[in-house]
Design a protein around this motif. Structure first.
Motif, PDB file in Angstrom:
ATOM      1  N   GLN A 240       1.879   6.847  -6.776  1.00 21.79           N
ATOM      2  CA  GLN A 240       0.924   7.862  -7.219  1.00 21.79           C
ATOM      3  C   GLN A 240       1.426   9.266  -6.871  1.00 21.79           C
ATOM      4  OE1 GLN A 240      -1.922   7.270  -9.064  1.00 21.79           O
ATOM      5  NE2 GLN A 240      -1.793   9.516  -9.286  1.00 21.79           N
ATOM      6  N   TYR A 241       2.024   9.390  -5.697  1.00 27.57           N
ATOM      7  CA  TYR A 241       2.612  10.654  -5.246  1.00 27.57           C
ATOM      8  C   TYR A 241       3.667  11.112  -6.250  1.00 27.57           C
ATOM      9  CZ  TYR A 241       4.478  13.883  -1.616  1.00 27.57           C
ATOM     10  OH  TYR A 241       4.880  14.970  -0.896  1.00 27.57           O
ATOM     11  N   LEU A 242       4.520  10.190  -6.667  1.00 29.80           N
ATOM     12  CA  LEU A 242       5.580  10.506  -7.637  1.00 29.80           C
ATOM     13  C   LEU A 242       4.983  10.948  -8.969  1.00 29.80           C
ATOM     14  CD1 LEU A 242       8.886   8.663  -8.256  1.00 29.80           C
ATOM     15  CD2 LEU A 242       7.355   9.037 -10.194  1.00 29.80           C
ATOM     16  N   TYR A 243       3.961  10.211  -9.447  1.00 30.95           N
ATOM     17  CA  TYR A 243       3.326  10.571 -10.723  1.00 30.95           C
ATOM     18  C   TYR A 243       2.696  11.972 -10.641  1.00 30.95           C
ATOM     19  CZ  TYR A 243       3.827   5.677 -12.155  1.00 30.95           C
ATOM     20  OH  TYR A 243       4.325   4.434 -12.497  1.00 30.95           O
ATOM     21  N   ASP A 244       2.085  12.268  -9.518  1.00 34.08           N
ATOM     22  CA  ASP A 244       1.458  13.578  -9.345  1.00 34.08           C
ATOM     23  C   ASP A 244       2.505  14.704  -9.337  1.00 34.08           C
ATOM     24  OD1 ASP A 244      -1.063  12.533  -9.285  1.00 34.08           O
ATOM     25  OD2 ASP A 244      -1.183  12.445  -7.094  1.00 34.08           O
ATOM     26  N   LEU A 245       3.650  14.424  -8.693  1.00 36.34           N
ATOM     27  CA  LEU A 245       4.723  15.416  -8.678  1.00 36.34           C
ATOM     28  C   LEU A 245       5.261  15.683 -10.081  1.00 36.34           C
ATOM     29  CD1 LEU A 245       6.745  14.334  -5.491  1.00 36.34           C
ATOM     30  CD2 LEU A 245       5.508  16.492  -5.803  1.00 36.34           C
ATOM     31  N   LYS A 246       5.448  14.610 -10.851  1.00 33.74           N
ATOM     32  CA  LYS A 246       5.942  14.759 -12.223  1.00 33.74           C
ATOM     33  C   LYS A 246       4.933  15.526 -13.089  1.00 33.74           C
ATOM     34  CE  LYS A 246       8.341  11.527 -14.211  1.00 33.74           C
ATOM     35  NZ  LYS A 246       8.768  10.231 -14.790  1.00 33.74           N
TER      36      LYS A 246
ATOM     37  N   THR B 163      11.076  16.528  -2.287  1.00 34.05           N
ATOM     38  CA  THR B 163      10.962  16.987  -3.674  1.00 34.05           C
ATOM     39  C   THR B 163       9.823  17.988  -3.817  1.00 34.05           C
ATOM     40  OG1 THR B 163      11.840  14.892  -4.501  1.00 34.05           O
ATOM     41  CG2 THR B 163      10.610  16.264  -6.058  1.00 34.05           C
ATOM     42  N   GLU B 164       8.692  17.672  -3.193  1.00 31.02           N
ATOM     43  CA  GLU B 164       7.564  18.610  -3.233  1.00 31.02           C
ATOM     44  C   GLU B 164       7.971  19.976  -2.667  1.00 31.02           C
ATOM     45  OE1 GLU B 164       3.320  19.504  -1.069  1.00 31.02           O
ATOM     46  OE2 GLU B 164       4.176  17.480  -0.912  1.00 31.02           O
ATOM     47  N   ASN B 165       8.663  19.971  -1.527  1.00 33.36           N
ATOM     48  CA  ASN B 165       9.109  21.229  -0.914  1.00 33.36           C
ATOM     49  C   ASN B 165      10.088  21.982  -1.820  1.00 33.36           C
ATOM     50  OD1 ASN B 165       7.540  20.788   1.351  1.00 33.36           O
ATOM     51  ND2 ASN B 165       9.191  19.769   2.493  1.00 33.36           N
ATOM     52  N   ALA B 166      10.953  21.215  -2.519  1.00 39.44           N
ATOM     53  CA  ALA B 166      11.911  21.845  -3.428  1.00 39.44           C
ATOM     54  C   ALA B 166      11.195  22.553  -4.573  1.00 39.44           C
ATOM     55  CB  ALA B 166      12.888  20.804  -3.973  1.00 39.44           C
TER      56      ALA B 166
ATOM     57  N   LYS C 143       0.821  -1.203   0.000  1.00 40.10           N
ATOM     58  CA  LYS C 143       0.000   0.000   0.000  1.00 40.10           C
ATOM     59  C   LYS C 143       0.861   1.262   0.000  1.00 40.10           C
ATOM     60  CE  LYS C 143      -4.065  -1.979   2.302  1.00 40.10           C
ATOM     61  NZ  LYS C 143      -4.924  -1.939   3.502  1.00 40.10           N
ATOM     62  N   ARG C 144       1.958   1.222   0.774  1.00 35.20           N
ATOM     63  CA  ARG C 144       2.849   2.379   0.819  1.00 35.20           C
ATOM     64  C   ARG C 144       3.507   2.580  -0.530  1.00 35.20           C
ATOM     65  NH1 ARG C 144       6.975   2.439   5.649  1.00 35.20           N
ATOM     66  NH2 ARG C 144       4.987   2.227   6.724  1.00 35.20           N
ATOM     67  N   TYR C 145       3.895   1.495  -1.186  1.00 34.25           N
ATOM     68  CA  TYR C 145       4.503   1.581  -2.514  1.00 34.25           C
ATOM     69  C   TYR C 145       3.537   2.223  -3.497  1.00 34.25           C
ATOM     70  CZ  TYR C 145       6.558   0.190  -6.976  1.00 34.25           C
ATOM     71  OH  TYR C 145       7.083   0.210  -8.249  1.00 34.25           O
ATOM     72  N   GLU C 146       2.299   1.748  -3.498  1.00 34.87           N
ATOM     73  CA  GLU C 146       1.314   2.258  -4.446  1.00 34.87           C
ATOM     74  C   GLU C 146       0.997   3.732  -4.191  1.00 34.87           C
ATOM     75  OE1 GLU C 146      -1.935  -0.385  -3.930  1.00 34.87           O
ATOM     76  OE2 GLU C 146      -1.009  -2.042  -5.048  1.00 34.87           O
TER      77      GLU C 146
ATOM     78  N   THR D  20       8.935   7.882   0.914  1.00 35.49           N
ATOM     79  CA  THR D  20       7.996   8.931   1.341  1.00 35.49           C
ATOM     80  C   THR D  20       8.703  10.234   1.703  1.00 35.49           C
ATOM     81  OG1 THR D  20       6.522   7.210   2.202  1.00 35.49           O
ATOM     82  CG2 THR D  20       6.129   9.482   2.922  1.00 35.49           C
ATOM     83  N   LYS D  21       9.745  10.154   2.503  1.00 36.68           N
ATOM     84  CA  LYS D  21      10.473  11.338   2.935  1.00 36.68           C
ATOM     85  C   LYS D  21      11.103  12.049   1.744  1.00 36.68           C
ATOM     86  CE  LYS D  21      14.153  12.844   6.077  1.00 36.68           C
ATOM     87  NZ  LYS D  21      15.146  12.415   7.102  1.00 36.68           N
ATOM     88  N   TYR D  22      11.694  11.272   0.837  1.00 32.70           N
ATOM     89  CA  TYR D  22      12.342  11.858  -0.344  1.00 32.70           C
ATOM     90  C   TYR D  22      11.328  12.599  -1.203  1.00 32.70           C
ATOM     91  CZ  TYR D  22      14.967  12.325  -4.675  1.00 32.70           C
ATOM     92  OH  TYR D  22      15.575  12.832  -5.790  1.00 32.70           O
ATOM     93  N   LEU D  23      10.150  11.988  -1.404  1.00 37.99           N
ATOM     94  CA  LEU D  23       9.121  12.613  -2.235  1.00 37.99           C
ATOM     95  C   LEU D  23       8.625  13.917  -1.607  1.00 37.99           C
ATOM     96  CD1 LEU D  23       7.111   9.421  -3.237  1.00 37.99           C
ATOM     97  CD2 LEU D  23       8.641  10.763  -4.698  1.00 37.99           C
TER      98      LEU D  23
END
Length: 325
Positions: free
Chosen positions: A55-61, A105-108, A48-51, A99-102
């Motif tokens: 999705q978080y990564l796709y949204d950021l991109k 990235t959002e903050n950056a 679940k965390r992976y999924e 999670t922390k890395y993403l």
């Protein structure tokens, strides 16, 4: 005017991750393995965390791709490209633990947007300042140019008006003051011309003139004073002009005319000789003729009047009628 980027990034609601706490006791002589159900719960949590992170990564991109067309400055585009590349690099990795890395990235990306908006504000401020300056400068330029055009056409009163409008926002422009003074002289406003020449003299050495020489300013003020019959004040000014520049015929002409008015006829003839040797002009011949009459040199006087008439001095023919027939 550039526009600020107003963004909204709706983060997905991540499924809460339950932490499985397992308390057990053991002894060195006994090992109690996890049950299948316990292992399945842990695996399901990681999945679940992976999924969710995927999705978080796709949204950021997607967010980065939507932002790029709104940004015009290269330095900020490069920073966004770097964040996008980093997301691509980890896309096939262990996203369950990203999670922390993403979030970083959002903050950056948010920081890039903030920096860009600050930059845009600065550009807008500079653009507005430049626009105001150009608007004022163009207005001043148009008044000055219009004044000069009118002056060239002999429309001195309208020229004075336009020069005055220019000086309301550029009061220390001595070039415009000089041109206005010349127009005032043509209109017979000698006091007004003297006032402008005095302002120029006050700023002597503080500004760099483009359309006049200081010797001309002193000469022109002196000539206005001659017209007002203030010969005593005029003489030191024209002498100062000659100390600064002996190459101009009109300065010698000014002093020659002044000498005639104060009865220094031989000095007048001498100065007019000098003026004529540099450049012939009607006024020099006319006043040399008047001085020669006073010196009882009628033949020379009539010859000077004739030459003055040829050069456009109509009063010379009056003198010829009275003295040369």
């Amino acid at each position: 005017m550039k526009k600020l980027i107003f963004f909204s990034f709706l983060l997905m609601t991540l499924v809460g991750y339950s932490q499985v706490n397992r308390y057990s006791t053991y002894t060195p002589s006994r090992y109690e393995p996890r049950s299948f159900d316990e292992l399945a719960v842990a695996a399901m949590s990681l999945q679940k965390r992976y999924e969710a992170n995927q999705q978080y990564l796709y949204d950021l991109k997607k967010w980065i791709l939507e932002l790029k067309p709104q940004i015009v400055e290269q330095q900020f585009l490069k920073r966004l490209d770097k964040e996008y590349k980093d997301l691509t690099d980890i896309e096939d990795g262990d996203l369950a633990r990203a999670t922390k890395y993403l979030k970083q990235t959002e903050n950056a990306v948010r920081e890039i947007i903030s920096d860009y908006n600050v930059w845009v504000n600065q550009q807008n401020s500079q653009s507005q300042t430049s626009s105001n300056y150009n608007q004022n400068n163009n207005s001043k330029q148009s008044y000055a140019e219009k004044g000069f055009e009118l002056q060239q056409n002999g429309e001195f009163a309208d020229a004075v008006y336009n020069y005055t409008q220019h000086l309301k926002t550029d009061q220390n422009n001595t070039d415009v003051l000089f041109l206005r003074a010349m127009c005032k002289s043509e209109l017979g406003d000698r006091f007004g011309a003297i006032n402008d020449y005095d302002k120029i003299i006050e700023m002597e050495g503080k500004v760099k003139p483009n359309v006049y020489k200081m010797s001309t300013v002193y000469n022109n003020k002196a000539y206005c004073l001659v017209g007002l019959k203030n010969y005593k004040e005029a003489l030191p000014l024209v002498n100062k002009a000659l100390d600064m520049d002996k190459s101009e015929a009109y300065i010698w002409d000014t002093r020659g005319e002044l000498y005639y008015h104060i009865g220094e006829y031989e000095k007048s003839v001498k100065d007019m000789d000098k003026a004529i040797s540099i450049q012939e002009n009607a006024n020099s011949f006319y006043f040399r003729g008047l001085s020669n009459l006073k010196l009882n040199k009628k033949s020379k006087a009539c010859s000077d009047f004739s030459k003055a008439g040829e050069l456009g001095e109509s009063k010379a023919y009056e003198e010829i009628t009275k003295n040369c027939n």
